[in-house]
Design a protein around this motif. Structure first.
Motif, PDB file in Angstrom:
ATOM      1  N   MET A  73      -0.982 -13.020   0.745  1.00  0.00           N
ATOM      2  CA  MET A  73      -0.195 -11.869   1.199  1.00  0.00           C
ATOM      3  C   MET A  73      -0.042 -11.910   2.711  1.00  0.00           C
ATOM      4  O   MET A  73       1.056 -11.695   3.236  1.00  0.00           O
ATOM      5  N   LYS A  74      -1.130 -12.191   3.422  1.00  0.00           N
ATOM      6  CA  LYS A  74      -1.053 -12.264   4.888  1.00  0.00           C
ATOM      7  C   LYS A  74      -0.100 -13.366   5.322  1.00  0.00           C
ATOM      8  O   LYS A  74       0.705 -13.178   6.243  1.00  0.00           O
ATOM      9  N   VAL A  98      -9.810  -0.372   3.169  1.00  0.00           N
ATOM     10  CA  VAL A  98      -9.431   0.110   4.503  1.00  0.00           C
ATOM     11  C   VAL A  98      -8.824  -0.991   5.372  1.00  0.00           C
ATOM     12  O   VAL A  98      -7.775  -0.800   6.001  1.00  0.00           O
ATOM     13  N   LYS A  99      -9.450  -2.156   5.434  1.00  0.00           N
ATOM     14  CA  LYS A  99      -8.934  -3.226   6.297  1.00  0.00           C
ATOM     15  C   LYS A  99      -7.607  -3.776   5.777  1.00  0.00           C
ATOM     16  O   LYS A  99      -6.732  -4.139   6.576  1.00  0.00           O
ATOM     17  N   ALA A 100      -7.451  -3.831   4.462  1.00  0.00           N
ATOM     18  CA  ALA A 100      -6.178  -4.292   3.897  1.00  0.00           C
ATOM     19  C   ALA A 100      -5.053  -3.316   4.238  1.00  0.00           C
ATOM     20  O   ALA A 100      -3.954  -3.725   4.627  1.00  0.00           O
ATOM     21  N   LEU A 140      -1.767  -4.087   6.617  1.00  0.00           N
ATOM     22  CA  LEU A 140      -0.366  -3.832   6.242  1.00  0.00           C
ATOM     23  C   LEU A 140       0.265  -2.834   7.207  1.00  0.00           C
ATOM     24  O   LEU A 140       1.425  -2.991   7.588  1.00  0.00           O
ATOM     25  N   GLN A 141      -0.497  -1.831   7.635  1.00  0.00           N
ATOM     26  CA  GLN A 141       0.023  -0.866   8.605  1.00  0.00           C
ATOM     27  C   GLN A 141       0.446  -1.574   9.890  1.00  0.00           C
ATOM     28  O   GLN A 141       1.482  -1.245  10.479  1.00  0.00           O
ATOM     29  N   GLY A 142      -0.345  -2.561  10.320  1.00  0.00           N
ATOM     30  CA  GLY A 142       0.014  -3.327  11.512  1.00  0.00           C
ATOM     31  C   GLY A 142       1.344  -4.036  11.355  1.00  0.00           C
ATOM     32  O   GLY A 142       2.147  -4.090  12.292  1.00  0.00           O
ATOM     33  N   TRP A 143       1.603  -4.571  10.166  1.00  0.00           N
ATOM     34  CA  TRP A 143       2.889  -5.231   9.903  1.00  0.00           C
ATOM     35  C   TRP A 143       4.008  -4.188   9.916  1.00  0.00           C
ATOM     36  O   TRP A 143       5.033  -4.376  10.570  1.00  0.00           O
ATOM     37  N   VAL A 144       3.800  -3.079   9.223  1.00  0.00           N
ATOM     38  CA  VAL A 144       4.823  -2.029   9.140  1.00  0.00           C
ATOM     39  C   VAL A 144       5.133  -1.464  10.523  1.00  0.00           C
ATOM     40  O   VAL A 144       6.290  -1.155  10.825  1.00  0.00           O
ATOM     41  N   ASP A 145       4.129  -1.356  11.366  1.00  0.00           N
ATOM     42  CA  ASP A 145       4.334  -0.815  12.713  1.00  0.00           C
ATOM     43  C   ASP A 145       5.351  -1.623  13.522  1.00  0.00           C
ATOM     44  O   ASP A 145       5.928  -1.102  14.480  1.00  0.00           O
ATOM     45  N   CYS A 146       5.575  -2.854  13.146  1.00  0.00           N
ATOM     46  CA  CYS A 146       6.562  -3.693  13.840  1.00  0.00           C
ATOM     47  C   CYS A 146       7.996  -3.361  13.433  1.00  0.00           C
ATOM     48  O   CYS A 146       8.939  -3.851  14.057  1.00  0.00           O
ATOM     49  N   PHE A 147       8.156  -2.526  12.421  1.00  0.00           N
ATOM     50  CA  PHE A 147       9.484  -2.175  11.914  1.00  0.00           C
ATOM     51  C   PHE A 147       9.697  -0.684  12.137  1.00  0.00           C
ATOM     52  O   PHE A 147       9.268   0.153  11.341  1.00  0.00           O
ATOM     53  N   GLU A 148      10.376  -0.354  13.234  1.00  0.00           N
ATOM     54  CA  GLU A 148      10.468   1.042  13.667  1.00  0.00           C
ATOM     55  C   GLU A 148      11.181   1.960  12.684  1.00  0.00           C
ATOM     56  O   GLU A 148      10.974   3.173  12.709  1.00  0.00           O
TER      57      GLU A 148
END
Length: 179
Positions: free
Chosen positions: A94-95, A129-131, A135-143
């Motif tokens: 997934m990563k 939590v870490k997963a 994913l939140q880190g990836w989503v944060d790149c898409f405003e």
């Protein structure tokens, strides 16, 4: 009706996450969504080489299945990632796929909501939590997008065990209906 793309990342036969994904998909379809399901089983997805050409070309220079998956993600209204939790993190495949979806960063992507369904042998509240954070880190790149929700089903380990877990099957179905 919206277009939902469900991406199952487990490579294991009789995967518990795939069993739960099927219920999620049934719920999403019953809610009126058009659903496409992609499994990473049998797919060739190479590691990102960090060349950044995708930022100019809006497509990866590597030729494998990640290119088509990214294109489908670009056209979906909603993305749902399904992963097993390994060592308290999303699966490596997934990563790797998230890294390879970098061309979407500069593209005119349609997705606005991103969800995650995860499973694990461990059943602690902190297990996913870490997963979720990854994913939140990836989503944060898409405003224009948001991580709209996640469902964790823990305490499931043996292949196919999820098929007998009525509560988790119902939760997955309800999660799909709520998308």
């Amino acid at each position: 009706m919206s277009k939902v793309l469900v991406i199952s990342t487990s490579l294991r036969a009789k995967s518990n996450s795939d069993i739960l994904a099927e219920r999620l998909i049934a719920g999403a379809k019953d809610a009126g969504h058009e659903v496409e399901h992609i499994s990473l089983k049998g797919k060739k997805i190479s590691f990102c080489i960090g060349c950044m050409a995708c930022q100019k070309m809006q497509k990866c220079v590597l030729k494998d299945d990640a290119v088509e998956i990214a294109e489908k993600a670009k056209e979906a209204d909603t993305l749902v990632f399904v992963t097993s939790i390994y060592y308290y993190e999303m699966s490596g495949q997934m990563k790797t796929l998230l890294d390879r979806m970098n061309p979407l960063y500069t593209a005119d992507y349609k997705f606005r909501k991103v969800y995650m369904l995860s499973t694990a042998t461990e059943d602690e509240e902190t297990t996913p939590v870490k997963a979720v954070t990854g994913l939140q880190g990836w989503v944060d790149c898409f405003e224009k997008a948001e991580l709209a929700g996640s469902l964790f089903c823990g305490g499931i380990s043996d292949p196919g065990e999820a098929a007998g877990k009525e509560i988790e099957l119902q939760e997955a179905y309800g999660f799909g209906r709520s998308i």
